[in-house]
Structure formats: structure tokens, C-alpha cells
Design an enzyme around this catalytic site. Structure first.
Site, PDB file in Angstrom:
ATOM      1  N   CYS A 186      36.149  51.296 -67.995  1.00  0.00           N
ATOM      2  CA  CYS A 186      34.819  51.296 -67.369  1.00  0.00           C
ATOM      3  C   CYS A 186      34.282  49.892 -67.176  1.00  0.00           C
ATOM      4  CB  CYS A 186      33.787  51.971 -68.267  1.00  0.00           C
ATOM      5  SG  CYS A 186      34.074  53.675 -68.547  1.00  0.00           S
ATOM      6  N   GLY A 213      28.930  60.204 -72.697  1.00  0.00           N
ATOM      7  CA  GLY A 213      29.475  58.855 -72.659  1.00  0.00           C
ATOM      8  C   GLY A 213      29.238  58.216 -71.313  1.00  0.00           C
ATOM      9  N   THR A 235      31.006  64.120 -63.151  1.00  0.00           N
ATOM     10  CA  THR A 235      30.656  62.938 -62.360  1.00  0.00           C
ATOM     11  C   THR A 235      30.128  61.865 -63.307  1.00  0.00           C
ATOM     12  OG1 THR A 235      29.557  62.156 -60.357  1.00  0.00           O
ATOM     13  CG2 THR A 235      28.271  63.619 -61.763  1.00  0.00           C
ATOM     14  N   ALA A 236      30.222  60.602 -62.860  1.00  0.00           N
ATOM     15  CA  ALA A 236      29.879  59.498 -63.762  1.00  0.00           C
ATOM     16  C   ALA A 236      28.424  59.610 -64.238  1.00  0.00           C
ATOM     17  CB  ALA A 236      30.094  58.181 -63.032  1.00  0.00           C
TER      18      ALA A 236
HETATM   19  P1  XMP Z   1      38.830  55.891 -72.643  1.00  0.00           P
HETATM   20  O1  XMP Z   1      38.159  54.786 -73.399  1.00  0.00           O
HETATM   21  O2  XMP Z   1      39.491  56.871 -73.560  1.00  0.00           O
HETATM   22  O3  XMP Z   1      37.653  56.679 -71.908  1.00  0.00           O
HETATM   23  O4  XMP Z   1      39.759  55.398 -71.592  1.00  0.00           O
HETATM   24  C1  XMP Z   1      37.903  57.745 -71.044  1.00  0.00           C
HETATM   25  C2  XMP Z   1      36.694  58.009 -70.200  1.00  0.00           C
HETATM   26  O5  XMP Z   1      36.322  56.855 -69.452  1.00  0.00           O
HETATM   27  C3  XMP Z   1      35.571  57.277 -68.311  1.00  0.00           C
HETATM   28  N1  XMP Z   1      36.137  56.597 -67.136  1.00  0.00           N
HETATM   29  C4  XMP Z   1      35.479  55.678 -66.400  1.00  0.00           C
HETATM   30  N2  XMP Z   1      34.227  55.198 -66.507  1.00  0.00           N
HETATM   31  N3  XMP Z   1      34.626  53.813 -64.627  1.00  0.00           N
HETATM   32  C5  XMP Z   1      33.796  54.258 -65.603  1.00  0.00           C
HETATM   33  O6  XMP Z   1      32.662  53.806 -65.673  1.00  0.00           O
HETATM   34  C6  XMP Z   1      35.890  54.268 -64.454  1.00  0.00           C
HETATM   35  O7  XMP Z   1      36.619  53.836 -63.562  1.00  0.00           O
HETATM   36  C7  XMP Z   1      36.342  55.243 -65.397  1.00  0.00           C
HETATM   37  N4  XMP Z   1      37.516  55.923 -65.528  1.00  0.00           N
HETATM   38  C8  XMP Z   1      37.342  56.738 -66.618  1.00  0.00           C
HETATM   39  C9  XMP Z   1      35.703  58.788 -68.212  1.00  0.00           C
HETATM   40  O8  XMP Z   1      34.518  59.369 -68.709  1.00  0.00           O
HETATM   41  C10 XMP Z   1      36.881  59.061 -69.129  1.00  0.00           C
HETATM   42  O9  XMP Z   1      36.909  60.372 -69.619  1.00  0.00           O
END
Ligand code: XMP
Length: 479
Positions: free
Chosen positions: A304, A297, A248-249
Site C-alpha cells: 500500500c 485496514g 473496495t479500498a
Molecule cells: P499485506 O500487508 O498482507 O496486506 O500485503 C494485504 C492487504 O493490502 C491491501 N492492498 C492494498 N492497499 N494499495 C493499497 O492501498 C494496494 O495496491 C493494495 N494491494 C493490496 C488489501 O487490503 C490487502 O488485502
């Protein structure tokens, strides 16, 4: 890991803030560097593909595992679909690639729609007994072909057919001698097993596939913290998932800790990863709740919007350093999740103490990601979106009533649609894996390391200005 001349900065750092100082090194060849990890993921290169719908499908999963990485299937995939994907990955050959397979009566339009999912650029035409009888190549852009012709009349002869247990080196040599790109591999009855290009044969000699105890490719799956988490986790493991990511976020919340504790108590027999957190306390709480891998992260991901929406997050390098040290105290590991855009970022994630780097959006722009390939005036691209975007949230809540759906969509923290370019130099995820692993191997030799733990131990880092980072970028197009 230490800082140059002991100058440890007093503020948090991103990957771009840092440079690695070359050490005196006895290393002679990049090929002597062992890129395998020891966190229970089985990866033989430090790469895990993020559980994002636009990135982590079955084609990505088999391709990445064959080169030693691991793909995490997203939690949004229904359990029966995840089970089918896992079964597919587990049935794949460890060396031969899975081609598009069509019959002689199929149309050219089918072949041309499917071939772009394959970096090798061909479909194999088979007879009714699954014996290969011809090849269809991907049509060159702008080439005028009849899409309604059947494959019987369009196919070309197969230049090289070999037994599937032929040594990859012999496949390579045979292809060179025959001046051919692609070998078709068959079983003892002449039935299609897969295909191998020259590059594929070469890679089979360099990479070690990520395999389970029965010698099948590994694949991981994510579960969210809502609903019957233990039942979902159990179903995924029973379907064959080799590792679970409780995701989860905001991973440092009570609901995560109780869900993770419940999954750990169910003792499902696979390693548990959980996240996301960015602090020592967060990492320790997840380790104490039963995770052996902590996903680190908040906000560095390319899709994000969390940091802009909320101000919450932490520069990723420092987050990984702190969480990795905490996880190690608890006998665990961390994955550096998000913000990986260059091979150097993977090297820096390992330098910070991560066992694997998790990559999402960068791999969206490849032939193996699940989305359709589009073309515009600037070339080929695919569409990616964040897992907290309006688009992903809408898909997740498709069964809810309209009011709840609309209410949820107000709270998006991700980009709904972004064009990710397919790099013409590296259109396949395998090209990107070559690029990344060659960078990380080279980082290891510069730092005098032959393994990833040694890289973490020996690396000397310096902090650079934005101009320092810019100086390191190659000049596109020359002077
Ligand atoms: P990259 O930079 O490789 O990162 O695309 C992948 C990670 O980004 C996160 N992720 C999100 N975080 N909103 C967020 O705040 C989103 O919509 C979202 N989609 C992905 C997630 O941890 C992923 O593994």
C-alpha cells in the site's frame, strides 16, 4: 482484552507498539488449543489469504484450505476463470496433495518448469490410464541436467505406493520404514489420486481442512463495487464460492453501501464480508447494509502507498479493536486485513477482536503463489504488486481505450513490483502456516486461553517503545 495496570493509551496503536503479558495459565499443551473461528468462514485456523492477483490462485487456494484457512479469489479474475478455479479447488483431495502430473513422453524441461509450484519437489509420471509409473525430482540448483531428455528415461521408481484412504499416520510410518520422502496415493484402480510427504502426513493429523457442507474444500471470491455487482456475485456463488467479499479500498462510501445492500437483498445463501473500513461508524454501516464480516485496514498493507499518498488510514491494531467492538454489537465479526508480517501479528489481531487475520504479501514469497519463481544472487524470490498499483490497474482496464487507461494509471496507490524473498527455511505457505499457528497456539497458552475468543477475552497488553520491540527480535547470525 485489557491493558496492563489499566493504562489504556490515548493514541492509536500498531501491532509493533504492543506486547502481551503472560497470565497465570492452566494450559499444558499447545495442541489443546482450538484455533477454529465462528464467523461463518469455516476456518479452523485464523487465516484468510488476501484477494491479490500475485498471491491468491488455485494452488494457494487448495493448499491453504487443506490446512483450515481460506483463500479469497481476486475480483480481477474473469468469472469463467474464477469458476474453473473454484471447480478445481472443490475437486481436490482433503489429505493428498496435488502433484505435477506428466506423461513419459514429456520433456525434463516441462517437469523442471512446473515442479517449483510444489513444495514437495516432485512430478509424477503417469501412463495413458493415469497410473503412476515414476517420479521426477526437482533438480538441485546448479546441477547439470539434460532438459531435452524425455521423462521415460529420466524418471526414478516410486518408492512407496499406497491406497488413498490409508490413514496419514500409517503413511508416515511407511515412509519412515522405507526411508522415503514421498508416497504416491492411488484409487482402487491404481490411478493417481495424489502424493503425501512425511510432513504432509504429519500435518494431516494436526490440521482440520476447511470444508463445505458436502465435505469439499472451501474457497471465497471477491467482487468489486462497479458493474453489475449482483450478477457477478450470483455467478460466483453459482460456481461454488462459499463466501463473498464485496471489496473496495474505501469501504465507507455510498456506492459500497448500495452495492452491498443489493447483494444482501439477493440472498445468495453465503456469508458476506465487506470492506475496507477503520472506524466504528464504517463497521456499523457495513453490518447494517448486510455484511456479517467487516474487513478492517486502510494503509497497513505491505504493497500500500495510501498513507503516504493521502495521509488516510489508521494504525491497524486500534482500527481492529474499534471495528471489532462495533461489529460485535451488530452480531458480526471482523477480519484484520494487512500488515501481518510475523506470527505475533496474527495473535495480536485475534487479541484485538478479529476472527481471522488476512495475509497478502507475506504469502507471495512461497512456492504456492501464482507468480514465477526467480533467482538472483540473494536466492529465490517472487514478484508481488498491490491491487491499486499501476500494474494491477492496467490489467483491470485492459479493455478500455488508451486515454482512459492512461488517465486511470495516474491514480495509483500501490507498489507495482516488489521482490518478495522465498525464505529458504519456510519456502511453502504450509511452512508459514505451521510457523503462524504454532506462534498463536503458544500465545494462547501464555494467556491461559484454549480458544481464540478466550484469547481475546483474557489477553493483557502493554505498550512498548521501539527499543522494546527491537529487544524482542532475535539476533541474526548469533553473537
Ligand atoms: P499485506 O500487508 O498482507 O496486506 O500485503 C494485504 C492487504 O493490502 C491491501 N492492498 C492494498 N492497499 N494499495 C493499497 O492501498 C494496494 O495496491 C493494495 N494491494 C493490496 C488489501 O487490503 C490487502 O488485502
Amino acid at each position: 482484552m485489557r491493558f496492563l495496570d489499566g493504562h489504556r493509551p490515548d493514541h492509536d496503536l500498531t501491532y509493533d507498539d504492543l506486547f502481551i503479558v503472560p497470565n497465570r495459565s492452566a494450559a499444558t499443551s499447545r495442541f489443546d488449543v482450538d484455533l477454529s473461528t465462528d464467523d461463518g468462514s469455516g476456518t479452523t485456523i485464523p487465516l484468510v489469504v488476501a484477494n491479490m492477483t500475485a498471491i491468491a490462485g488455485k494452488r494457494m487456494a487448495e493448499t491453504v484450505a487443506r490446512r483450515g484457512g481460506l483463500v479469497v479469489l481476486p475480483q480481477d479474475v474473469p468469472l469463467d476463470a474464477a469458476a474453473r478455479t473454484i471447480e478445481h479447488v472443490k475437486s481436490r483431495h482433503l489429505v493428498a496433495d496435488t502433484p505435477v502430473v506428466l506423461g513419459a513422453d514429456d520433456l525434463m524441461a516441462n517437469a523442471q518448469a512446473l515442479i517449483p509450484k510444489r513444495a514437495h519437489g516432485y512430478a509424477v509420471v503417469v501412463d495413458h490410464d493415469a497410473r503412476p509409473i515414476g517420479l521426477i525430482a526437482r533438480a538441485a540448483a546448479g546441477h547439470d541436467i539434460d532438459m531435452f531428455t524425455d521423462l521415460r528415461s529420466a524418471m526414478t521408481p516410486i518408492p512407496v505406493t499406497l491406497s488413498a484412504d490409508t490413514d496419514p499416520r500409517s503413511v508416515f510410518d511407511t515412509l519412515v520404514d522405507a526411508n522415503a520422502d514421498l508416497a504416491v496415493l492411488t484409487d482402487a484402480d491404481g490411478r493417481l489420486v495424489g502424493v503425501l510427504t512425511r510432513t504432509g502426513a504429519l500435518r494431516a493429523g494436526i490440521y482440520q481442512p476447511n470444508v463445505d457442507s458436502r465435505g469439499r474444500l472451501r474457497v471465497a471470491a471477491a467482487v468489486g463495487i462497479n458493474g453489475d455487482v449482483v450478477a457477478n456475485a450470483r455467478a460466483l456463488v453459482e460456481s461454488g464460492a462459499d463466501l463473498l467479499v464485496v471489496d473496495t479500498a474505501h469501504g465507507h462510501q455510498e456506492k459500497m453501501i448500495s452495492a452491498l445492500s443489493a447483494v444482501a437483498a439477493a440472498d445468495l445463501g453465503v456469508p458476506l464480508a465487506a470492506g475496507n473500513v477503520v472506524s466504528r461508524r464504517g463497521a456499523l454501516d457495513l453490518i447494517n447494509a448486510g455484511a456479517t464480516i467487516v474487513k478492517v485496514g486502510v494503509g497497513p498493507g505491505a504493497m500500500c502507498t495510501t498513507r503516504m499518498m493521502t495521509g488516510v488510514g489508521r494504525p491497524q491494531f486500534s482500527a481492529v479493536v474499534e471495528c471489532a467492538a462495533a461489529a460485535r454489537e451488530g452480531g458480526g465479526h471482523v477480519w484484520a486485513d494487512g500488515g501481518i508480517r510475523h506470527p505475533r501479528d496474527v495473535a495480536l489481531a485475534v487479541a484485538a477482536g478479529a476472527s481471522n487475520a488476512m495475509v497478502g504479501s507475506w504469502f507471495a514469497g512461497t512456492y504456492e503463489s501464482p507468480g514465477d519463481l526467480h533467482t538472483d544472487a540473494n536466492g529465490e524470490y517472487k514478484v508481488s504488486f498491490g491491487m491499486a498499483s499501476k500494474r494491477a490497474v492496467a490489467a483491470r482496464s485492459a479493455g478500455d481505450n488508451a486515454y482512459d487507461q492512461a488517465r486511470r494509471s495516474l491514480f495509483e496507490e500501490g507498489i507495482s513490483s516488489s521482490r518478495i524473498r522465498v525464505d529458504p527455511e519456510r519456502p511453502s505457505v504450509e511452512d508459514l502456516i505451521d510457523h503462524i499457528s504454532s506462534g498463536v497456539r503458544s500465545t494462547a497458552t501464555y494467556t491461559g486461553a484454549t480458544t481464540l475468543p478466550q484469547l481475546h477475552e483474557k489477553v493483557v497488553l502493554g505498550v512498548q517503545s521501539a527499543a522494546g520491540f527491537a529487544e524482542g527480535r532475535p539476533l541474526p547470525g548469533g553473537w
